[in-house]
Design an enzyme around this catalytic site. Structure first.
Site, short mmCIF file in Angstrom:
data_model
loop_
_atom_site.label_atom_id
_atom_site.label_comp_id
_atom_site.label_asym_id
_atom_site.label_seq_id
_atom_site.Cartn_x
_atom_site.Cartn_y
_atom_site.Cartn_z
N SER A 1 56.20 77.95 48.58
CA SER A 1 55.60 78.77 49.62
C SER A 1 56.47 80.00 49.91
O SER A 1 56.75 80.79 49.02
CB SER A 1 55.35 77.94 50.88
OG SER A 1 54.52 78.63 51.79
N ASP B 1 44.33 78.62 47.14
CA ASP B 1 45.51 78.28 47.93
C ASP B 1 45.13 78.02 49.39
O ASP B 1 44.67 78.91 50.10
CB ASP B 1 46.51 79.43 47.84
CG ASP B 1 47.84 79.11 48.47
OD1 ASP B 1 47.88 78.87 49.69
OD2 ASP B 1 48.86 79.11 47.75
N HIS C 1 48.50 73.62 48.37
CA HIS C 1 49.57 74.59 48.61
C HIS C 1 50.90 73.88 48.45
O HIS C 1 51.21 72.99 49.22
CB HIS C 1 49.46 75.18 50.02
CG HIS C 1 50.47 76.24 50.33
ND1 HIS C 1 50.48 77.46 49.71
CD2 HIS C 1 51.54 76.25 51.17
CE1 HIS C 1 51.47 78.19 50.19
NE2 HIS C 1 52.14 77.48 51.06
#
Length: 418
Positions: A200, A296, A363
């Site tokens: 991330s 995502d 994600h």
């Protein structure tokens, strides 16, 4: 009297009958509005391990003298599990994710959490997925020196400024250098193999710092980088605006990021554009692997259809559960996937780079055991993520895996929010 908000966000992972959930403590989210809350990056659901390896926190004592401190001025830290056997001289650095803060207000809130202060960091954390020390869970990197660098600056380890009035230190770039210097002194300078990874906001950081990481080692050292869930796109939201670009503009300007962005980008683009990995990846010299979900979940919720861009709530159910998206909404999401594929086209032409873009609503897939390497892990062409990354790192195969479009992939571990 201070009122504590007991707020819990639950991400449920649905795959093949397996349902997992992970609550997130509300103390990180107190006082933030809906859009700001999304930028705390709360996708932390993970499959339970029977006996996870727990690794303690090490504070970087030398960092203070360098001004390399968290938002609140406390020392940064990392968790390290030393390698052994054939992995004794190999190093894996995992940069922690956790959103960003884009103004004084959100950074002040952030410094009262583990994302802005080592005072609130867990004293030990489980090492799973790419950090696992079990060969059956992590076949290629299990016996390497594995490090998780904690994230407490709010600008993907790139800022270098301060706000004295608000008592905020924006020192991400200094934290990065201090951590690398400390690890080099503890044996990393002798590495024969090294991999910089991140998830991330940490995946964005692994792109931003990839060539700097390569520069730490002699030419003979095998050095590569992995960005997991870090391919944040400069995309148009459902209202026609650019939510994430506006947010990134605040991050860059608040935290003094511009001076630490790659010159090859800022020479011809504005600083905010150079915080988007799409404008960086093709110019990175070091071999780079992009692991990303085509749909995502974080970007759908925080960039494409955040509450501010969807005041009537038309997108609310779709963003929380892809099965509830209308055909028009799915078409919008397919356009987002197409944008992602266009972004990686030039990048993919280089034989040194790798790709694994699966058509999942997810994600971050490298730190979670169920998505990294397990009996029912997501696959493209029967190859799990861990095997794809390993094949690429060790040059066993060229890996340019791009999934067919939703809903073709039935191996996904999709995130559904309640």
């Amino acid at each position: 009297m201070r009122v504590e908000l007991a707020l819990w966000v639950v991400a449920v992972v649905v795959t093949g009958g397996l349902t997992l959930s992970s609550p997130v403590s509300g103390h990180e989210l107190v006082g933030l509005n809906g859009t700001e809350m999304l930028h705390i990056d709360f996708y932390r659901a993970s499959s339970p391990a029977e006996d996870p390896l727990m690794v303690g926190l090490t504070l970087i004592e030398s960092a203070g003298a360098k001004g390399a401190v968290c938002l609140d001025g406390t020392l940064p830290g990392y968790h390290v599990h030393r390698g052994s056997g054939s992995g004794a001289n190999s190093w894996l650095i995992q940069l922690e994710g956790g959103g960003w803060c884009n103004n004084v207000r959100t950074c002040v809130y952030r410094k009262t959490s583990r994302r802005g202060s080592s005072k609130f960091m867990e004293k030990e954390i489980p090492f799973t997925g790419i950090l696992s020390g079990n060969a059956q869970e992590n076949p290629d990197f299990f016996n390497w020196n594995r490090v998780k660098l904690r994230y407490c600056d709010g600008a993907s380890f790139t800022g270098d400024s301060q706000d004295k009035a608000a008592e905020l230190e924006f020192r991400g770039q200094r934290i990065w250098f201090a951590a690398m210097e400390d690890l080099m002194s503890k044996g990393m300078r002798n590495a024969q193999q090294a991999l910089l990874s991140g998830c991330s906001a940490g995946g964005l950081a692994s792109v931003l710092h990839c060539d700097e990481f390569r520069g730490l080692f002699p030419a003979k050292t095998k050095v590569k980088c992995l960005s997991d869930g870090g391919l944040f796109l400069d995309a148009v939201d459902v209202s026609g605006g650019r939510t994430l670009r506006n947010f990134y503009d605040g991050v860059v300007n608040t935290q003094g990021v511009e001076e630490n962005l790659p010159r090859i980008c800022t020479n011809h683009l504005d600083p905010t554009s150079c915080f988007f990995p799409q404008n960086l990846i093709a110019s990175i010299k070091t071999p780079l692997f992009l692991l990303n979900a085509a749909y995502d979940s974080w970007q759908i919720q925080a960039s494409l259809a955040p509450p501010a861009a969807d005041p009537a709530g038309y997108w609310r159910e779709c963003t929380q559960n892809h099965a509830k998206c209308t055909s028009a909404q799915v078409q919008f999401l397919q356009a987002f996937r197409n944008q992602m594929l266009n972004v990686v086209r030039d990048f993919a032409r280089s034989s040194k780079n790798g790709l694994f873009i699966n058509s999942c609503f997810a994600h971050c897939q490298s730190e979670r055991q169920d998505t990294w390497f397990a009996d029912n892990s997501p696959v493209i062409g029967n190859k799990a993520i861990a095997i794809a990354v390993g094949d690429w790192y060790f040059d066993r195969a060229v890996v340019k895996a791009i999934d067919c479009a939703y809903p073709c992939d039935h191996t996904c571990h999709n995130l559904i929010f309640k």
